[in-house]
Design a protein around this motif. Structure first.
Motif, PDB file in Angstrom:
ATOM      1  N   HIS A  85       0.849  -1.186   0.000  1.00  0.00           N
ATOM      2  CA  HIS A  85       0.000   0.000   0.000  1.00  0.00           C
ATOM      3  C   HIS A  85       0.887   1.238   0.000  1.00  0.00           C
ATOM      4  O   HIS A  85       1.927   1.259   0.651  1.00  0.00           O
ATOM      5  CB  HIS A  85      -0.902   0.034   1.242  1.00  0.00           C
ATOM      6  CG  HIS A  85      -1.932  -1.040   1.289  1.00  0.00           C
ATOM      7  ND1 HIS A  85      -1.757  -2.201   2.008  1.00  0.00           N
ATOM      8  CD2 HIS A  85      -3.152  -1.137   0.711  1.00  0.00           C
ATOM      9  CE1 HIS A  85      -2.837  -2.976   1.872  1.00  0.00           C
ATOM     10  NE2 HIS A  85      -3.701  -2.347   1.094  1.00  0.00           N
ATOM     11  N   GLU A  86       0.436   2.277  -0.713  1.00  0.00           N
ATOM     12  CA  GLU A  86       1.163   3.542  -0.736  1.00  0.00           C
ATOM     13  C   GLU A  86       0.197   4.694  -0.517  1.00  0.00           C
ATOM     14  O   GLU A  86      -0.796   4.824  -1.225  1.00  0.00           O
ATOM     15  CB  GLU A  86       1.866   3.756  -2.083  1.00  0.00           C
ATOM     16  CG  GLU A  86       2.958   2.758  -2.394  1.00  0.00           C
ATOM     17  CD  GLU A  86       3.571   3.004  -3.754  1.00  0.00           C
ATOM     18  OE1 GLU A  86       4.597   2.375  -4.061  1.00  0.00           O
ATOM     19  OE2 GLU A  86       3.008   3.826  -4.530  1.00  0.00           O
ATOM     20  N   LEU A  87       0.487   5.545   0.469  1.00  0.00           N
ATOM     21  CA  LEU A  87      -0.269   6.774   0.696  1.00  0.00           C
ATOM     22  C   LEU A  87       0.582   7.936   0.221  1.00  0.00           C
ATOM     23  O   LEU A  87       1.685   8.154   0.747  1.00  0.00           O
ATOM     24  CB  LEU A  87      -0.611   6.934   2.174  1.00  0.00           C
ATOM     25  CG  LEU A  87      -1.426   8.163   2.542  1.00  0.00           C
ATOM     26  CD1 LEU A  87      -2.829   8.085   1.955  1.00  0.00           C
ATOM     27  CD2 LEU A  87      -1.490   8.338   4.061  1.00  0.00           C
ATOM     28  N   ARG A  88       0.085   8.688  -0.773  1.00  0.00           N
ATOM     29  CA  ARG A  88       0.867   9.767  -1.378  1.00  0.00           C
ATOM     30  C   ARG A  88       0.099  11.091  -1.300  1.00  0.00           C
ATOM     31  O   ARG A  88      -0.816  11.320  -2.086  1.00  0.00           O
ATOM     32  CB  ARG A  88       1.177   9.455  -2.843  1.00  0.00           C
ATOM     33  CG  ARG A  88       2.127   8.285  -3.049  1.00  0.00           C
ATOM     34  CD  ARG A  88       2.340   8.023  -4.533  1.00  0.00           C
ATOM     35  NE  ARG A  88       3.317   6.982  -4.772  1.00  0.00           N
ATOM     36  CZ  ARG A  88       4.616   7.186  -4.957  1.00  0.00           C
ATOM     37  NH1 ARG A  88       5.087   8.435  -4.933  1.00  0.00           N
ATOM     38  NH2 ARG A  88       5.439   6.193  -5.187  1.00  0.00           N
ATOM     39  N   PRO A  89       0.459  11.973  -0.373  1.00  0.00           N
ATOM     40  CA  PRO A  89      -0.135  13.321  -0.407  1.00  0.00           C
ATOM     41  C   PRO A  89       0.274  14.035  -1.686  1.00  0.00           C
ATOM     42  O   PRO A  89       1.380  13.844  -2.205  1.00  0.00           O
ATOM     43  CB  PRO A  89       0.471  13.991   0.832  1.00  0.00           C
ATOM     44  CG  PRO A  89       0.908  12.864   1.715  1.00  0.00           C
ATOM     45  CD  PRO A  89       1.342  11.774   0.781  1.00  0.00           C
ATOM     46  N   ALA A  90      -0.628  14.864  -2.215  1.00  0.00           N
ATOM     47  CA  ALA A  90      -0.335  15.610  -3.429  1.00  0.00           C
ATOM     48  C   ALA A  90       0.702  16.690  -3.144  1.00  0.00           C
ATOM     49  O   ALA A  90       0.896  17.114  -1.993  1.00  0.00           O
ATOM     50  CB  ALA A  90      -1.615  16.232  -3.982  1.00  0.00           C
ATOM     51  N   ASN A  91       1.368  17.134  -4.189  1.00  0.00           N
ATOM     52  CA  ASN A  91       2.336  18.219  -4.044  1.00  0.00           C
ATOM     53  C   ASN A  91       1.664  19.449  -3.454  1.00  0.00           C
ATOM     54  O   ASN A  91       0.618  19.892  -3.932  1.00  0.00           O
ATOM     55  CB  ASN A  91       2.942  18.567  -5.404  1.00  0.00           C
ATOM     56  CG  ASN A  91       3.852  17.482  -5.932  1.00  0.00           C
ATOM     57  OD1 ASN A  91       4.392  16.685  -5.166  1.00  0.00           O
ATOM     58  ND2 ASN A  91       4.027  17.441  -7.247  1.00  0.00           N
ATOM     59  N   GLY A  92       2.232  19.990  -2.413  1.00  0.00           N
ATOM     60  CA  GLY A  92       1.682  21.169  -1.764  1.00  0.00           C
ATOM     61  C   GLY A  92       0.591  20.877  -0.761  1.00  0.00           C
ATOM     62  O   GLY A  92       0.093  21.798  -0.099  1.00  0.00           O
ATOM     63  N   SER A  93       0.196  19.616  -0.636  1.00  0.00           N
ATOM     64  CA  SER A  93      -0.866  19.264   0.309  1.00  0.00           C
ATOM     65  C   SER A  93      -0.306  19.104   1.705  1.00  0.00           C
ATOM     66  O   SER A  93       0.857  18.741   1.904  1.00  0.00           O
ATOM     67  CB  SER A  93      -1.541  17.965  -0.120  1.00  0.00           C
ATOM     68  OG  SER A  93      -2.389  17.458   0.893  1.00  0.00           O
ATOM     69  N   GLY A  94      -1.182  19.322   2.683  1.00  0.00           N
ATOM     70  CA  GLY A  94      -0.807  19.007   4.040  1.00  0.00           C
ATOM     71  C   GLY A  94      -0.781  17.500   4.251  1.00  0.00           C
ATOM     72  O   GLY A  94      -1.319  16.723   3.450  1.00  0.00           O
ATOM     73  N   VAL A  95      -0.151  17.079   5.319  1.00  0.00           N
ATOM     74  CA  VAL A  95      -0.076  15.663   5.673  1.00  0.00           C
ATOM     75  C   VAL A  95      -1.023  15.413   6.847  1.00  0.00           C
ATOM     76  O   VAL A  95      -0.986  16.146   7.836  1.00  0.00           O
ATOM     77  CB  VAL A  95       1.356  15.270   6.061  1.00  0.00           C
ATOM     78  CG1 VAL A  95       1.417  13.811   6.507  1.00  0.00           C
ATOM     79  CG2 VAL A  95       2.305  15.513   4.894  1.00  0.00           C
ATOM     80  N   PRO A  96      -1.903  14.411   6.760  1.00  0.00           N
ATOM     81  CA  PRO A  96      -2.803  14.127   7.882  1.00  0.00           C
ATOM     82  C   PRO A  96      -2.024  13.941   9.175  1.00  0.00           C
ATOM     83  O   PRO A  96      -0.965  13.301   9.197  1.00  0.00           O
ATOM     84  CB  PRO A  96      -3.497  12.836   7.444  1.00  0.00           C
ATOM     85  CG  PRO A  96      -3.440  12.869   5.946  1.00  0.00           C
ATOM     86  CD  PRO A  96      -2.134  13.514   5.622  1.00  0.00           C
TER      87      PRO A  96
END
Length: 275
Positions: free
Chosen positions: A201-212
């Protein structure tokens, strides 16, 4: 990237299918009021693999909830028109079952592995699953759930990818976005049956997005929202029971998801608006 999913309008509607939907397309004894229009074979293409073709689905004498004289193209269009309008009542659900059964009955399986791979390869957007049982959560929105198949002979890779928005605040506004990828490999070892193994599994925040702030809690919400057979593909196989240029129906088989149906439409061929 965090090693370790598109709540589309359609995906949200799938919640209406409830747990009993998982076996709605299996045997008449389990669900006697469900049409299984004549005997159909999931994929009777013995040429593909070393073993026999997949088993047939039983039939029932119950009356259809649709016109069984429809052509495959008419049934396909009716199915595509129905799914976005579903409100969760039993009649709609039985209609989906009947359209699927009719399409499977009329389907002529592809007869070579090369043609199968050519038809399957690419990105497929999930329209409907009989196994989506999670409830919506105000903190998470899925905008898209896509299955990408990259075929290579009697094997290949399969990736289930969800685009998500997540609210990490009390106001309910979405302040982080990204993708959740479920990467798998598969082999065809019985008829045209795909036996799937989960790689990661891979969780990838978008560029410029905050991280949960609480990644495990967010992944738990994703697990509840994504059909279980797509989140954890281990211990089951997938038969293609209908396939044309833009519609694909897959039937799951195995100890955990026997009889589950997933309905996909080729990505880019149908507009779906997020909820």
């Amino acid at each position: 990237m965090f090693p370790h999913r598109k709540y589309s309008a359609l995906a949200l509607l799938l919640i209406c299918s409830r747990q009993k939907g998982a076996d709605a397309f299996t045997t008449a004894a389990q669900r006697p009021n469900v049409l299984s229009a004549t005997t159909s074979t999931s994929l009777a293409a013995e040429e593909f693999g070393p073993s026999a073709a997949v088993k047939e689905r039983p039939t029932t004498d119950d009356a259809a909830v649709i016109d069984t004289n429809l052509t495959a193209e008419e049934a396909k269009q009716a199915l595509i028109d129905l799914i976005p309008r579903m409100t969760g009542n039993e009649e709609e659900y039985r209609a989906v079952e009947s359209f699927v059964n009719l399409l499977e009955e009329k389907y002529s399986p592809v007869q070579t592995i090369d043609f199968l791979n050519l038809a399957m390869a690419g990105e497929w957007q999930l329209l409907f699953s009989t196994n989506l049982t999670g409830k919506s959560n105000r903190k998470l929105r899925l905008r898209e759930l896509v299955q990408k198949i990259e075929a290579d002979g009697f094997g290949g890779s399969l990736t289930n990818s969800a685009q998500w928005d997540y609210s990490d605040n009390d106001e309910g506004t979405f302040d982080s976005t990204g993708s959740f990828n479920i990467k798998c490999s598969y082999k065809i070892n019985q008829g045209a049956r795909m036996v799937i193994d989960l790689d990661r599994h891979e969780l990838r925040p978008a560029n410029g997005s905050g991280v949960p702030s609480d990644v495990p809690a967010m992944v738990a919400l994703l697990n509840r929202a994504i059909p279980k057979e797509m989140f954890d593909p281990n211990d089951h196989a997938m038969d293609t029971t209908y396939l044309d240029a833009d519609l694909r129906i897959a039937r799951l088989t195995g100890s955990k998801h026997e009889g589950v149906r997933n309905i996909f439409f080729r990505k880019g061929q149908l507009e779906i608006k997020p909820v």
